[in-house]
Design an enzyme around this catalytic site. Structure first.
Site, PDB file in Angstrom:
ATOM      1  N   ASP A 194       0.849  -1.189   0.000  1.00  0.00           N
ATOM      2  CA  ASP A 194       0.000   0.000   0.000  1.00  0.00           C
ATOM      3  C   ASP A 194       0.885   1.240   0.000  1.00  0.00           C
ATOM      4  O   ASP A 194       1.608   1.507   0.965  1.00  0.00           O
ATOM      5  CB  ASP A 194      -0.914   0.014   1.230  1.00  0.00           C
ATOM      6  CG  ASP A 194      -2.070  -0.957   1.108  1.00  0.00           C
ATOM      7  OD1 ASP A 194      -2.262  -1.491   0.012  1.00  0.00           O
ATOM      8  OD2 ASP A 194      -2.779  -1.172   2.111  1.00  0.00           O
ATOM      9  N   GLU A 278      -9.824  -8.540  -0.639  1.00  0.00           N
ATOM     10  CA  GLU A 278      -9.924  -9.999  -0.733  1.00  0.00           C
ATOM     11  C   GLU A 278     -11.013 -10.558   0.168  1.00  0.00           C
ATOM     12  O   GLU A 278     -11.318  -9.996   1.230  1.00  0.00           O
ATOM     13  CB  GLU A 278      -8.576 -10.625  -0.360  1.00  0.00           C
ATOM     14  CG  GLU A 278      -7.467 -10.221  -1.302  1.00  0.00           C
ATOM     15  CD  GLU A 278      -6.085 -10.556  -0.779  1.00  0.00           C
ATOM     16  OE1 GLU A 278      -5.170 -10.729  -1.610  1.00  0.00           O
ATOM     17  OE2 GLU A 278      -5.909 -10.635   0.447  1.00  0.00           O
ATOM     18  N   HIS A 396       0.229 -19.014   1.219  1.00  0.00           N
ATOM     19  CA  HIS A 396       1.019 -20.209   0.920  1.00  0.00           C
ATOM     20  C   HIS A 396       1.977 -20.619   2.022  1.00  0.00           C
ATOM     21  O   HIS A 396       2.574 -21.690   1.936  1.00  0.00           O
ATOM     22  CB  HIS A 396       1.817 -19.964  -0.369  1.00  0.00           C
ATOM     23  CG  HIS A 396       2.751 -18.799  -0.257  1.00  0.00           C
ATOM     24  ND1 HIS A 396       3.979 -18.892   0.343  1.00  0.00           N
ATOM     25  CD2 HIS A 396       2.621 -17.497  -0.656  1.00  0.00           C
ATOM     26  CE1 HIS A 396       4.587 -17.718   0.299  1.00  0.00           C
ATOM     27  NE2 HIS A 396       3.773 -16.845  -0.295  1.00  0.00           N
ATOM     28  N   THR A 438      -4.070 -15.089  -6.419  1.00  0.00           N
ATOM     29  CA  THR A 438      -2.765 -14.449  -6.514  1.00  0.00           C
ATOM     30  C   THR A 438      -1.636 -15.463  -6.276  1.00  0.00           C
ATOM     31  O   THR A 438      -1.875 -16.655  -6.213  1.00  0.00           O
ATOM     32  CB  THR A 438      -2.672 -13.273  -5.525  1.00  0.00           C
ATOM     33  OG1 THR A 438      -1.454 -12.572  -5.736  1.00  0.00           O
ATOM     34  CG2 THR A 438      -2.745 -13.748  -4.100  1.00  0.00           C
ATOM     35  N   GLU A 476      -3.217 -13.253 -10.605  1.00  0.00           N
ATOM     36  CA  GLU A 476      -2.385 -12.072 -10.439  1.00  0.00           C
ATOM     37  C   GLU A 476      -1.043 -12.517  -9.867  1.00  0.00           C
ATOM     38  O   GLU A 476      -0.953 -13.556  -9.215  1.00  0.00           O
ATOM     39  CB  GLU A 476      -3.013 -11.074  -9.460  1.00  0.00           C
ATOM     40  CG  GLU A 476      -4.365 -10.525  -9.878  1.00  0.00           C
ATOM     41  CD  GLU A 476      -4.938  -9.578  -8.838  1.00  0.00           C
ATOM     42  OE1 GLU A 476      -4.249  -9.317  -7.815  1.00  0.00           O
ATOM     43  OE2 GLU A 476      -6.069  -9.110  -9.028  1.00  0.00           O
ATOM     44  N   ALA A 478       1.884 -11.749  -7.094  1.00  0.00           N
ATOM     45  CA  ALA A 478       1.905 -11.106  -5.784  1.00  0.00           C
ATOM     46  C   ALA A 478       3.080 -10.169  -5.626  1.00  0.00           C
ATOM     47  O   ALA A 478       3.016  -9.210  -4.859  1.00  0.00           O
ATOM     48  CB  ALA A 478       1.937 -12.176  -4.682  1.00  0.00           C
ATOM     49  N   LEU A 479       4.178 -10.449  -6.323  1.00  0.00           N
ATOM     50  CA  LEU A 479       5.387  -9.640  -6.248  1.00  0.00           C
ATOM     51  C   LEU A 479       5.664  -8.974  -7.592  1.00  0.00           C
ATOM     52  O   LEU A 479       5.356  -9.549  -8.637  1.00  0.00           O
ATOM     53  CB  LEU A 479       6.593 -10.512  -5.878  1.00  0.00           C
ATOM     54  CG  LEU A 479       6.643 -11.086  -4.467  1.00  0.00           C
ATOM     55  CD1 LEU A 479       7.704 -12.165  -4.387  1.00  0.00           C
ATOM     56  CD2 LEU A 479       6.913 -10.003  -3.448  1.00  0.00           C
ATOM     57  N   ARG A 516       2.730  -4.085 -11.450  1.00  0.00           N
ATOM     58  CA  ARG A 516       1.811  -2.990 -11.599  1.00  0.00           C
ATOM     59  C   ARG A 516       2.406  -2.007 -12.564  1.00  0.00           C
ATOM     60  O   ARG A 516       3.601  -2.020 -12.842  1.00  0.00           O
ATOM     61  CB  ARG A 516       1.579  -2.363 -10.210  1.00  0.00           C
ATOM     62  CG  ARG A 516       0.809  -1.058 -10.207  1.00  0.00           C
ATOM     63  CD  ARG A 516       0.698  -0.481  -8.827  1.00  0.00           C
ATOM     64  NE  ARG A 516       0.272  -1.373  -7.779  1.00  0.00           N
ATOM     65  CZ  ARG A 516      -0.992  -1.688  -7.520  1.00  0.00           C
ATOM     66  NH1 ARG A 516      -1.952  -1.155  -8.264  1.00  0.00           N
ATOM     67  NH2 ARG A 516      -1.285  -2.484  -6.549  1.00  0.00           N
TER      68      ARG A 516
END
Length: 574
Positions: A194, A278, A396, A438, A476, A478-479, A516
């Site tokens: 964020d 989520e 995970h 994700t 998606e 995640a990193l 992103r």
């Protein structure tokens, strides 16, 4: 997060706004990613299989979805706009070529979290325009954009301001880009990645401060204001409306505002269901250092509304003594499974009659929450041509243990003996919603082995659940990864061949959203690899060529789009 999830929003275009003068660009500070995230130099050979020894500059395992620590300088992509006109004609060639081929997976790109400002304008307008043009020219299908509840309905209930969003939607329409719009009913700030702070609407926070039990609460009384507790979903606690009514009214207002774009430009509505957007409980909040990877997290069922539901469920089960509180032996946020009696491998409370009762109730409350909101979403957007999706967190860590403690505290009743993703997939399938998942780019051996992380096995379990229930699956990363190894993993995960456990088949994702749009993406080497990645994803299984061959062909695309991004690349090097 959106969406988050884990929900998981990294590398935005944060920075100062454009100067007031139309052609004046204020210098903006931007951080370049550390060198450990840069891909190795291209090797012109075809690699058939990549093992651990062939990894291209992997990042160290930090957090489930954590980005590298960003530095203190970040250039504004708006400087790329100077080259926009010069590159437009050449880019048209690429757009035609990029549209060819394909039974593959369309690629979308997440936009910065702070694209729309608190003043309802577009942050760095010229930068956004140039970046969207470059993405379109590279063959990207579209973009994902958070539509923040805290911005649009921030001041007064039922008063919506779509300023900024209308402008970005129009930019996308003119370029022929599709939009995945995220109904972000959560706070931005406090989760991994964020990059800005956007709280819930002021009037919602007023009610939550009057009645703190509207916030998720842990056993130590810690309140979480990221999202309104689902325990009060059906109670008129927000200025006479229920939270679910507020979400439905917001989605209806969005439909009314953008009805001319639905099904054409706006092709998907991702409905926020919890923290980071989520469908989960806020069981692993990073704000104030409460939780750190790979802790097990904590149950979030101690507000009075959740406890009231637990009490009723226990009485209905003929066990009233089970209804006064949640597990008292479930450890703390940063414990590991064996540190807490409830999650231990041998004789853990999770496998006891009480544990099974509690976990069934806790997870069912989450499923009921999703069901309520999806019922409205399905009704509102029927016959518009828009798809509905829901984001599920890729939890995970400690997946290799028997209890799967982090998944349990988040609300996913998934253990060695109980499949927690089939019920979620079934719920989504009832409403024709997409299961958006994700951690698609991760490999098991990249993660901390002592924490028994297994993202590949988790992705496979989710793919099996969606295959069995006939649910559409999207993914998606995640990193923020730019290396070929991550791209290869995404490609393989998005076109899975599933065989095992007596079940077999193929599960192709309906879309993949890349995290992103930021300055790092437009670095020359990263951009070259990304353009090749998009091309190969569009080709899908029909493409028989290796990465290097695809990338060589993509060099033309890179050359044509260079005028759109080269000024930003130069700025990154200063």
């Amino acid at each position: 997060m959106a969406t988050s999830s884990i929900t998981h929003q990294l590398g935005s275009l944060a920075g100062t706004q454009l100067a007031a003068a139309a052609d004046a660009v204020e210098p903006v500070v931007v951080s370049a990613a550390p060198s450990l995230w840069k891909s190795a130099a291209p090797i012109l050979r075809c690699r058939i299989a990549a093992g651990p020894s062939e990894l291209d500059a992997l990042s160290p395992p930090l957090s489930p979805c954590r980005s590298p620590v960003l530095g203190s300088t970040r250039p504004d992509l708006s400087v790329a706009c100077q080259a926009l006109v010069a590159g437009r004609e050449a880019a048209a060639e690429v757009e035609v070529a990029a549209a060819e081929g394909g039974g593959g997976v369309p690629v979308f790109v997440m936009m910065p979290l702070d694209t729309v400002t608190a003043e309802h304008g577009v942050r760095r307008r010229k930068a956004v325009a140039a970046s969207l043009q470059a993405l379109k020219s590279a063959g990207v299908e579209g973009v994902m954009m958070d539509v923040w509840w805290g911005l649009v309905e921030g001041e007064s209930p039922g008063v919506y301001n779509w300023g900024g969003y209308s402008e970005v939607m129009e930019m996308a329409r003119k370029l022929g880009l599709k939009v995945q719009a995220v109904m972000s009913f959560h706070q931005c700030g406090g989760n991994v990645g964020d990059s800005c702070n956007i709280p819930l609407p002021k009037w919602v926070l007023e009610e939550m401060h009057k009645d703190p039990d509207l916030a998720y609460t842990d056993q130590w009384g810690r309140r979480n204001f990221e999202y309104v507790s689902l325990g009060c979903d059906t109670l008129p606690v927000l200025k006479g409306r229920t939270p679910v009514q507020c979400y439905a009214d917001f989605m209806r207002a969005f439909k009314d505002q953008f009805k001319h774009l639905l099904g054409d430009t706006i092709v998907e509505i991702q409905v926020g269901m919890g923290p980071a957007g989520e469908l989960r409980y806020p069981s692993y909040p990073e704000q104030d250092g409460t939780w750190k990877f790979p802790g097990i997290g904590a149950f979030q069922c101690y507000d009075k509304y959740m406890l009231s539901s637990l009490k009723a469920a226990a009485e209905a089960a003929g066990k009233p003594e089970w209804g006064s509180t949640g597990p008292t032996d479930a450890g703390h946020y940063n414990n590991w499974p064996e540190d807490a009696q409830f999650f231990r491998r041998e004789n853990g409370g999770w496998s006891s009659p009480y544990g099974e009762f509690f976990l069934e109730w806790y997870s069912q409350m989450l499923l009921n929450h999703g069901e309520r909101i999806l019922s409205f979403a399905e009704s509102i957007y029927q016959d518009t041509g828009v798809k509905i999706s829901v984001k599920i967190a890729g939890i995970h860590w400690h997946y290799g243990t028997r209890s799967h403690a982090p998944e349990l505290t988040a609300g996913y009743y998934n253990t060695r003996t109980h499949d927690g993703y089939i019920p979620i997939a079934q719920m989504l399938a009832r409403h024709g919603a997409i299961f958006n998942f994700t951690c698609i780019e991760m490999q098991d051996h990249e993660q901390p082995q002592d924490a028994q992380c297994a993202p590949e096995k988790l992705v496979r379990q989710v793919a099996l659940a969606t295959m069995e229930t006939g649910t559409l699956l999207a993914g998606e990363n995640a990193l923020p990864r730019y290396d070929e190894t991550a791209h290869e993993q995404i490609f393989n995960s998005s076109l899975q061949r599933i065989d095992g456990d007596g079940r077999q088949g193929e599960k192709q994702m309906c879309a993949f959203t890349y995290l992103r749009m930021n300055p790092d993406l437009f670095q020359p080497e990263n951009w070259r690899k990304f353009v090749g990645f998009v091309k190969r994803m569009k080709e899908g299984r029909e493409g028989k060529r290796c990465w290097e061959e695809v990338e060589r062909e993509a060099e033309h695309y890179v050359h044509v789009t260079r005028p759109l991004v080269q000024e930003a690349v130069v700025a990154l090097m200063h």
